[in-house]
Write a protein that holds these residues in place. Structure first.
Motif, PDB file in Angstrom:
ATOM      1  N   VAL A  28       0.849  -1.188   0.000  1.00 17.62           N
ATOM      2  CA  VAL A  28       0.000   0.000   0.000  1.00 17.62           C
ATOM      3  C   VAL A  28       0.888   1.243   0.000  1.00 17.62           C
ATOM      4  O   VAL A  28       1.877   1.291   0.737  1.00 17.62           O
ATOM      5  CB  VAL A  28      -0.896   0.048   1.263  1.00 17.62           C
ATOM      6  CG1 VAL A  28      -1.972   1.106   1.112  1.00 17.62           C
ATOM      7  CG2 VAL A  28      -1.506  -1.302   1.557  1.00 17.62           C
ATOM      8  N   SER A  71       4.719   4.227   2.303  1.00 15.75           N
ATOM      9  CA  SER A  71       4.489   2.880   1.772  1.00 15.75           C
ATOM     10  C   SER A  71       4.616   1.862   2.899  1.00 15.75           C
ATOM     11  O   SER A  71       5.448   2.030   3.797  1.00 15.75           O
ATOM     12  CB  SER A  71       5.521   2.543   0.688  1.00 15.75           C
ATOM     13  OG  SER A  71       5.542   3.531  -0.313  1.00 15.75           O
ATOM     14  N   CYS A  72       3.820   0.819   2.812  1.00 14.00           N
ATOM     15  CA  CYS A  72       3.911  -0.190   3.878  1.00 14.00           C
ATOM     16  C   CYS A  72       3.315  -1.512   3.411  1.00 14.00           C
ATOM     17  O   CYS A  72       2.724  -1.604   2.341  1.00 14.00           O
ATOM     18  CB  CYS A  72       3.200   0.298   5.135  1.00 14.00           C
ATOM     19  SG  CYS A  72       1.433   0.548   4.951  1.00 14.00           S
ATOM     20  N   GLU A 123       0.681  -4.719   3.748  1.00 16.18           N
ATOM     21  CA  GLU A 123      -0.766  -4.769   3.970  1.00 16.18           C
ATOM     22  C   GLU A 123      -1.086  -4.802   5.467  1.00 16.18           C
ATOM     23  O   GLU A 123      -1.993  -4.109   5.941  1.00 16.18           O
ATOM     24  CB  GLU A 123      -1.359  -6.001   3.287  1.00 16.18           C
ATOM     25  CG  GLU A 123      -2.865  -6.118   3.454  1.00 16.18           C
ATOM     26  CD  GLU A 123      -3.419  -7.390   2.816  1.00 16.18           C
ATOM     27  OE1 GLU A 123      -2.615  -8.214   2.326  1.00 16.18           O
ATOM     28  OE2 GLU A 123      -4.644  -7.563   2.828  1.00 16.18           O
ATOM     29  N   GLY A 181      -0.596  -1.445   7.022  1.00 16.50           N
ATOM     30  CA  GLY A 181      -1.721  -0.584   6.641  1.00 16.50           C
ATOM     31  C   GLY A 181      -2.935  -0.866   7.502  1.00 16.50           C
ATOM     32  O   GLY A 181      -3.653   0.057   7.919  1.00 16.50           O
ATOM     33  N   LYS A 182      -3.167  -2.140   7.797  1.00 19.18           N
ATOM     34  CA  LYS A 182      -4.309  -2.483   8.650  1.00 19.18           C
ATOM     35  C   LYS A 182      -4.075  -2.046  10.094  1.00 19.18           C
ATOM     36  O   LYS A 182      -5.011  -1.630  10.780  1.00 19.18           O
ATOM     37  CB  LYS A 182      -4.577  -3.993   8.579  1.00 19.18           C
ATOM     38  CG  LYS A 182      -5.145  -4.438   7.220  1.00 19.18           C
ATOM     39  CD  LYS A 182      -5.478  -5.917   7.192  1.00 19.18           C
ATOM     40  CE  LYS A 182      -6.733  -6.240   7.988  1.00 19.18           C
ATOM     41  NZ  LYS A 182      -7.158  -7.638   7.799  1.00 19.18           N
ATOM     42  N   VAL A 192      -8.135   1.302   5.393  1.00 18.82           N
ATOM     43  CA  VAL A 192      -6.694   1.462   5.153  1.00 18.82           C
ATOM     44  C   VAL A 192      -6.460   2.689   4.281  1.00 18.82           C
ATOM     45  O   VAL A 192      -5.570   3.502   4.555  1.00 18.82           O
ATOM     46  CB  VAL A 192      -6.101   0.205   4.478  1.00 18.82           C
ATOM     47  CG1 VAL A 192      -4.651   0.439   4.084  1.00 18.82           C
ATOM     48  CG2 VAL A 192      -6.212  -1.004   5.404  1.00 18.82           C
ATOM     49  N   LEU A 223      -4.325   5.642   5.900  1.00 17.24           N
ATOM     50  CA  LEU A 223      -2.991   5.853   5.340  1.00 17.24           C
ATOM     51  C   LEU A 223      -2.937   7.161   4.548  1.00 17.24           C
ATOM     52  O   LEU A 223      -1.908   7.842   4.532  1.00 17.24           O
ATOM     53  CB  LEU A 223      -2.588   4.674   4.451  1.00 17.24           C
ATOM     54  CG  LEU A 223      -1.094   4.413   4.375  1.00 17.24           C
ATOM     55  CD1 LEU A 223      -0.550   3.976   5.733  1.00 17.24           C
ATOM     56  CD2 LEU A 223      -0.759   3.374   3.318  1.00 17.24           C
ATOM     57  N   VAL A 266      -4.127   7.174  -2.764  1.00 17.58           N
ATOM     58  CA  VAL A 266      -3.755   5.908  -2.130  1.00 17.58           C
ATOM     59  C   VAL A 266      -3.806   4.792  -3.165  1.00 17.58           C
ATOM     60  O   VAL A 266      -4.791   4.657  -3.898  1.00 17.58           O
ATOM     61  CB  VAL A 266      -4.695   5.575  -0.951  1.00 17.58           C
ATOM     62  CG1 VAL A 266      -4.234   4.305  -0.254  1.00 17.58           C
ATOM     63  CG2 VAL A 266      -4.730   6.731   0.046  1.00 17.58           C
ATOM     64  N   ILE A 308      -3.665   0.791  -3.441  1.00 15.56           N
ATOM     65  CA  ILE A 308      -3.756  -0.411  -2.605  1.00 15.56           C
ATOM     66  C   ILE A 308      -3.580  -1.672  -3.440  1.00 15.56           C
ATOM     67  O   ILE A 308      -3.919  -2.758  -3.016  1.00 15.56           O
ATOM     68  CB  ILE A 308      -5.096  -0.455  -1.841  1.00 15.56           C
ATOM     69  CG1 ILE A 308      -6.261  -0.254  -2.799  1.00 15.56           C
ATOM     70  CG2 ILE A 308      -5.116   0.563  -0.742  1.00 15.56           C
ATOM     71  CD1 ILE A 308      -7.604  -0.340  -2.131  1.00 15.56           C
TER      72      ILE A 308
END
Lengths: 133, 158
Positions: B42, B59-60, B62, B65-66, B85, B89, B115, B117
């Motif tokens: 994400v 950026s990260c 999943e 992000g959750k 998310v 984010l 964003v 995803i």
């Protein structure tokens, strides 16, 4: 006190809502300035609803940004009693001056702690001094 | 000479954001070291225009992000939906980007967040990396990147 929390981020609205709700304020949420103006028109200007005593307003939002919202509220004499606090990432000095000159009463820069919001509300006389989150 | 943000600046900004929203009790800070496995599922970004032009990306993985969605929205990890998310984010990128912007020459404007995803980090043509912060949060990878546009706007208009 009825408080409007105006931010395009649901997460940020929730964070702000938690802070003011714990002070006993009732909250109305809006996702941008236009939604907030629509609420005020329907419920306050064309209706008999309570005039919000406070609005926490983000700057960068779609449709109508926070500065435009502040300007629109200040142009409506019947909303004169609303206290407007910008809560935003905009930290340039000239932006802060613009917001205050347009009618915002206070300005908080993100990220903020709950105490930063409460301290500003105390400065505005909306909560007693010494109330901590 | 233009002052550019540095990785040290990003560390300070990230620490402020984490302590305000994501690590309020101080038990799970963002560690400024790369995760064992850098994953980008994400990416949220904001663009800066004006006296300086570029992008700030968060950026990260999943899971990270959750975790962000769960923390900001006050819900359980397993209840975090894709839209949660994206919202959380995006706001994180907005706050970090806004604080990066405060280090840049004025006047500048900040865009609304975008964003991605889908595992992509978006397309940023004609940019050069200014700095990035590789971090680990809850054993998941989080990266903040600052990109500067290299196109000459005045030249492009000519």
């Amino acid at each position: 006190m009825l408080t409007m929390v105006i931010d395009d981020s649901r997460a940020m609205r929730l964070i702000l809502k938690r802070i003011v709700a714990q002070l006993g304020f009732d909250v109305v949420e809006a996702g941008n300035g236009q939604e907030a103006m629509d609420y005020l028109k329907t419920n306050v200007l064309d209706g008999e609803g309570e005039i919000p005593g406070l609005a926490l307003v983000d700057w960068n939002m779609p449709e109508m940004n926070g500065l435009e919202f502040v300007t629109a509220v200040r142009a409506e004499p019947r909303l004169r009693g609303m206290t407007l606090m910008m809560v935003t990432t905009e930290s340039e000095q000239n932006q802060i001056v613009r917001a205050l000159a347009s009618g915002a009463h206070e300005y908080v820069i993100k990220p903020f702690t709950p105490d930063a919001i409460i301290d500003k509300l105390a400065l505005l006389g909306l909560v007693p001094n010494g109330v901590a989150a | 000479m233009t002052t550019q943000p540095t990785v040290e600046d990003l560390k300070v900004i990230a620490e402020q954001v984490w302590s305000s929203y994501l690590d309020v009790d101080g038990t799970s800070p963002l560690l400024p070291v790369a995760a064992d496995k850098k994953v980008i599922d994400v990416t949220a970004s904001v663009s800066v225009t004006g006296a300086w032009r570029g992008h700030v990306l968060v950026s990260c993985s999943e899971a990270a992000g959750k975790y962000v969605g769960a923390a900001l929205l006050g819900i359980e990890f397993d209840d975090v939906a894709e839209e949660d998310v994206a919202d959380a984010l995006g706001e994180l990128a907005n706050i970090i980007g806004g604080n990066v912007k405060s280090l840049l020459p004025e006047p500048c404007a900040l865009s609304l967040p975008h964003v991605h995803i889908d595992g992509s980090s978006g397309r940023y043509p004609a940019v050069t990396e200014v700095c990035h912060l590789d971090g680990t949060w809850r054993d998941e990878s989080v990266t903040v990147t600052v990109l500067e546009s290299t196109t000459d706007l005045a030249g492009a208009k000519a």
